[in-house]
Design a protein around this motif. Structure first.
Motif, mmCIF file in Angstrom:
data_model
loop_
_atom_site.group_PDB
_atom_site.id
_atom_site.type_symbol
_atom_site.label_atom_id
_atom_site.label_comp_id
_atom_site.label_asym_id
_atom_site.label_seq_id
_atom_site.Cartn_x
_atom_site.Cartn_y
_atom_site.Cartn_z
ATOM 1 N N THR A 95 0.827 -1.204 0.000
ATOM 2 C CA THR A 95 0.000 0.000 0.000
ATOM 3 C C THR A 95 0.864 1.258 0.000
ATOM 4 O O THR A 95 2.036 1.222 0.356
ATOM 5 N N LEU A 96 0.243 2.358 -0.414
ATOM 6 C CA LEU A 96 0.880 3.667 -0.351
ATOM 7 C C LEU A 96 0.034 4.560 0.539
ATOM 8 O O LEU A 96 -1.201 4.468 0.510
ATOM 9 N N ASP A 97 0.681 5.408 1.306
ATOM 10 C CA ASP A 97 -0.049 6.324 2.180
ATOM 11 C C ASP A 97 0.001 7.716 1.555
ATOM 12 O O ASP A 97 0.902 8.503 1.836
ATOM 13 N N LEU A 98 -0.989 8.021 0.711
ATOM 14 C CA LEU A 98 -1.009 9.330 0.063
ATOM 15 C C LEU A 98 -1.373 10.437 1.040
ATOM 16 O O LEU A 98 -0.910 11.568 0.908
ATOM 17 N N ALA A 99 -2.202 10.107 2.032
ATOM 18 C CA ALA A 99 -2.585 11.119 3.022
ATOM 19 C C ALA A 99 -1.335 11.630 3.750
ATOM 20 O O ALA A 99 -1.177 12.840 3.955
ATOM 21 N N ALA A 100 -0.453 10.683 4.117
ATOM 22 C CA ALA A 100 0.789 11.081 4.787
ATOM 23 C C ALA A 100 1.667 11.892 3.836
ATOM 24 O O ALA A 100 2.309 12.857 4.249
ATOM 25 N N ALA A 101 1.677 11.493 2.565
ATOM 26 C CA ALA A 101 2.487 12.227 1.581
ATOM 27 C C ALA A 101 1.987 13.663 1.437
ATOM 28 O O ALA A 101 2.795 14.598 1.362
ATOM 29 N N PHE A 102 0.662 13.859 1.421
ATOM 30 C CA PHE A 102 0.119 15.221 1.334
ATOM 31 C C PHE A 102 0.476 16.015 2.589
ATOM 32 O O PHE A 102 0.807 17.197 2.514
ATOM 33 N N ALA A 103 0.416 15.340 3.744
ATOM 34 C CA ALA A 103 0.748 16.021 5.006
ATOM 35 C C ALA A 103 2.219 16.433 5.014
ATOM 36 O O ALA A 103 2.556 17.546 5.436
ATOM 37 N N VAL A 104 3.085 15.545 4.524
ATOM 38 C CA VAL A 104 4.518 15.878 4.486
ATOM 39 C C VAL A 104 4.774 16.991 3.469
ATOM 40 O O VAL A 104 5.587 17.887 3.706
ATOM 41 N N ARG A 105 4.041 16.967 2.349
ATOM 42 C CA ARG A 105 4.180 18.053 1.362
ATOM 43 C C ARG A 105 3.834 19.401 2.000
ATOM 44 O O ARG A 105 4.556 20.390 1.826
ATOM 45 N N ASP A 106 2.738 19.423 2.763
ATOM 46 C CA ASP A 106 2.351 20.671 3.437
ATOM 47 C C ASP A 106 3.415 21.089 4.448
ATOM 48 O O ASP A 106 3.712 22.278 4.593
ATOM 49 N N TRP A 107 3.978 20.076 5.144
ATOM 50 C CA TRP A 107 5.039 20.374 6.123
ATOM 51 C C TRP A 107 6.241 21.002 5.414
ATOM 52 O O TRP A 107 6.839 21.961 5.903
ATOM 53 N N VAL A 108 6.589 20.449 4.258
ATOM 54 C CA VAL A 108 7.740 20.972 3.499
ATOM 55 C C VAL A 108 7.505 22.439 3.131
ATOM 56 O O VAL A 108 8.386 23.289 3.321
ATOM 57 N N HIS A 109 6.301 22.745 2.659
ATOM 58 C CA HIS A 109 6.008 24.132 2.275
ATOM 59 C C HIS A 109 5.962 25.054 3.504
ATOM 60 O O HIS A 109 6.390 26.204 3.438
ATOM 61 N N ARG A 110 5.446 24.504 4.610
ATOM 62 C CA ARG A 110 5.315 25.328 5.820
ATOM 63 C C ARG A 110 6.680 25.758 6.336
ATOM 64 O O ARG A 110 6.871 26.884 6.778
ATOM 65 N N TYR A 111 7.630 24.850 6.302
ATOM 66 C CA TYR A 111 8.966 25.156 6.841
ATOM 67 C C TYR A 111 9.964 25.558 5.755
ATOM 68 O O TYR A 111 11.132 25.746 6.037
ATOM 69 N N GLY A 112 9.500 25.646 4.524
ATOM 70 C CA GLY A 112 10.389 26.087 3.439
ATOM 71 C C GLY A 112 11.506 25.124 3.128
ATOM 72 O O GLY A 112 12.644 25.522 2.844
ATOM 73 N N HIS A 113 11.212 23.825 3.186
ATOM 74 C CA HIS A 113 12.248 22.817 2.938
ATOM 75 C C HIS A 113 12.211 22.298 1.497
ATOM 76 O O HIS A 113 12.643 21.170 1.246
ATOM 77 N N GLU A 114 11.723 23.084 0.562
ATOM 78 C CA GLU A 114 11.547 22.598 -0.810
ATOM 79 C C GLU A 114 12.865 22.084 -1.422
ATOM 80 O O GLU A 114 12.868 21.097 -2.143
ATOM 81 N N LYS A 115 13.962 22.777 -1.093
ATOM 82 C CA LYS A 115 15.240 22.404 -1.722
ATOM 83 C C LYS A 115 15.742 21.029 -1.265
ATOM 84 O O LYS A 115 16.456 20.351 -1.998
ATOM 85 N N ILE A 116 15.375 20.641 -0.045
ATOM 86 C CA ILE A 116 15.879 19.355 0.477
ATOM 87 C C ILE A 116 14.757 18.310 0.577
ATOM 88 O O ILE A 116 14.943 17.256 1.179
ATOM 89 N N ALA A 117 13.617 18.601 -0.051
ATOM 90 C CA ALA A 117 12.428 17.765 0.171
ATOM 91 C C ALA A 117 12.625 16.304 -0.214
ATOM 92 O O ALA A 117 12.033 15.418 0.393
ATOM 93 N N THR A 118 13.450 16.059 -1.209
ATOM 94 C CA THR A 118 13.627 14.660 -1.641
ATOM 95 C C THR A 118 15.080 14.209 -1.527
ATOM 96 O O THR A 118 15.468 13.215 -2.119
ATOM 97 N N THR A 119 15.850 14.942 -0.752
ATOM 98 C CA THR A 119 17.285 14.633 -0.676
ATOM 99 C C THR A 119 17.614 13.776 0.549
ATOM 100 O O THR A 119 16.810 13.639 1.465
ATOM 101 N N GLN A 120 18.834 13.270 0.532
ATOM 102 C CA GLN A 120 19.325 12.458 1.646
ATOM 103 C C GLN A 120 19.394 13.272 2.928
ATOM 104 O O GLN A 120 19.246 12.740 4.018
ATOM 105 N N THR A 121 19.633 14.579 2.786
ATOM 106 C CA THR A 121 19.740 15.440 3.967
ATOM 107 C C THR A 121 18.509 15.285 4.846
ATOM 108 O O THR A 121 18.598 15.195 6.068
ATOM 109 N N LEU A 122 17.353 15.252 4.214
ATOM 110 C CA LEU A 122 16.112 15.143 4.972
ATOM 111 C C LEU A 122 15.762 13.700 5.320
ATOM 112 O O LEU A 122 15.273 13.411 6.409
ATOM 113 N N TRP A 123 16.027 12.782 4.400
ATOM 114 C CA TRP A 123 15.441 11.450 4.534
ATOM 115 C C TRP A 123 16.389 10.373 5.045
ATOM 116 O O TRP A 123 15.950 9.277 5.360
ATOM 117 N N LYS A 124 17.691 10.658 5.102
ATOM 118 C CA LYS A 124 18.622 9.580 5.406
ATOM 119 C C LYS A 124 18.285 8.851 6.716
ATOM 120 O O LYS A 124 18.129 7.633 6.742
#
Lengths: 277, 210
Positions: A196-225
């Motif tokens: 399964t995929l959790d799209l609701a969580a993905a939308f919530a994380v997308r909003d979190w990224v925009h809220r804190y201005g983390h667009e540049k690191i949104a899909t990078t190792q810096t954030l996700w490692k």
């Protein structure tokens, strides 16, 4: 087994069965060989297709819904290829399209997404392409775009997302599952059962990224490692401390993550598909 | 009848089926094995909730926390045991069994699995008897016959958190009364009952995340 997914696919593919050539007869078995439903429970009770991969192999009696991905139609798709030395045209089939998936919306409309440019070019004159429902995109992007513009409908009524078609249609149809919540999208990808995929969580994380201005690191190792490491091996709290101090709102992000470690792993890919980076 | 929590020590990865394993379904299978009778619907040592029409027992809850996290892993096994004689299969260290060849070849199948040290089942009824019955099972989840989902009952303790509510309920139930974020689905409310619309928790439930 829930039959909603089969009903949706059946309703969405009337045109394909109407234009395909196949013979229907009375089955001699208690139920469909692929979805294992008794004949009383399938969409067209008592109507079955006799299927044999090659002579000498087992004979399967298959319901008309399950056989649908294997049906070839010149009108619905187009000409898939010329067969061997004979040069006879072969009709396009859903299960013969690699890099292809599909979405069936709540109003029983089938959308096919394919990254197979060669097949897409051949099928441009088919009925499906003329309806604008054969698209050059990935299945996940298709799902997100249908959700964004409202064509997907109310997901609580149930949609079907097929992540990938494979040649062995029996494996695709063995456990087709409808998705009724954004937090649990069944991928219906053969070879990875019950994923399964959790799209609701993905939308919530997308909003979190925009809220804190983390667009540049949104899909990078810096954030996700550290998050991805923690899905497969022990991670010391000490090791994550610099990460928590460096990433603004990190503790809030951890609360948004889905409980299933496999769904966590899929999040960076989902964010990338959403264009958050 | 008392509320209880059965703690399991899980010794191999669990391949989660589409419907999360639930205590009443596991106990039904254990009773069938106990009496060698797979036709009868056995009486389970669990309290029956007349209002919901279900046994008061939870689905599997992964006992994860900081000290014992929940990991994703793959469980790989041959698609079928036939044809695995030494002279038919080369050394997997030098040449793996083919994974994507013709259907009549043996192949390795990868299942997405969960690795966790502890799993919990909550219920209301005779906890000791339930734990005893669980020991009759080989494992939990898919492919339990090939070593996945192996477990040992670590203990039974009293439960004061109404943990048995972590299970599927009829779709007409008020969502606000549920202790989890409900997902609509279709599944059986009783081990031998019909498939009906339900509200249920997520398949992967963590103890700490409740």
């Amino acid at each position: 087994m829930s039959s909603l997914a089969y009903q949706r696919l059946f309703e969405a593919t009337h045109e394909l069965r109407a234009t395909a050539k196949f013979r229907v007869s009375d089955p001699t078995t208690p139920g469909c060989a692929w979805c294992a439903r008794p004949w009383e429970a399938v969409e067209e009770p008592g109507r079955a297709v006799r299927y044999q991969y090659e002579s000498g192999m087992a004979i399967n009696w298959v319901c008309t819904t399950c056989i649908t991905p294997r049906l070839g139609s010149f009108e619905y798709f187009g000409t898939e290829r010329m067969v061997g030395n004979t040069g006879k045209p072969a009709a396009g089939k859903l299960n013969m399209m690699s890099k292809t998936g599909a979405v069936v919306t709540t109003d029983n409309t089938l959308y096919v997404a394919s990254m197979n440019a060669e097949k897409l070019a051949r099928y441009q004159d088919g009925w499906l392409a003329r309806q604008g429902r054969l698209l050059h995109t990935t299945p996940l992007e298709l799902l997100l775009s249908l959700h964004a513009d409202g064509r997907l409908g109310d997901i609580s009524e149930g949609i079907v997302f097929i992540g990938a078609f494979i040649r062995q249609a029996d494996r695709t149809m063995a456990a087709l599952t409808a998705s009724r919540d954004l937090s649990e999208i069944w991928t219906n990808t053969p070879g990875t059962p019950a994923t399964t995929l959790d799209l609701a969580a993905a939308f919530a994380v997308r909003d979190w990224v925009h809220r804190y201005g983390h667009e540049k690191i949104a899909t990078t190792q810096t954030l996700w490692k550290h998050i991805l490491d923690a899905t497969s091996k022990p991670v010391e709290a000490e090791a994550t401390r610099p990460w928590v101090e460096k990433i603004k709102g990190a503790k809030e992000l951890v609360k948004l993550l889905p409980g299933d470690p496999r769904e966590r792993r899929a999040l960076p890919g989902l964010l990338k598909t959403m264009g958050v980076s | 009848m008392a509320a209880f929590c059965i703690e399991l020590r899980v010794r191999s990865q669990i391949v989660m089926p589409a419907v999360a394993p639930r205590l009443d379904v596991l106990l039904q299978e254990a009773m069938c094995r106990c009496w060698r009778d797979w036709e009868t619907t056995h009486d389970l040592p669990l309290a029956f909730d007349e209002a919901l029409g279900v046994y008061q027992c939870s689905q599997i809850v992964f006992g994860s926390g900081e000290q014992n996290p929940l990991y994703a892993c793959d469980y790989t096994c041959p698609s079928r045991p036939q044809g695995l004689d030494r002279h038919l299969v080369r050394d997997p260290n030098t040449r793996p069994i083919e994974e994507n060849k013709w259907p009549y070849l043996n192949r390795m199948t990868r299942y997405p699995a969960i690795r966790t040290p502890r799993a919990l089942f909550y219920g209301n009824g005779d906890g000791e008897r339930c734990a005893q019955l669980l020991t009759l099972l080989d494992g939990i989840g898919r492919e339990y016959g090939r070593g996945s989902g192996g477990f040992k009952v670590a203990g039974v303790r009293a439960d004061t958190t109404e943990g048995w509510r972590l299970r599927s309920v009829p779709a007409a139930t008020d969502r606000a009364s549920l202790p989890y974020q409900a997902v609509p689905a279709e599944e059986r409310l009783l081990p031998r009952g019909p498939t009906v619309p339900v509200l249920r928790p997520r398949r992967i439930l963590r103890e700490g995340a409740r």
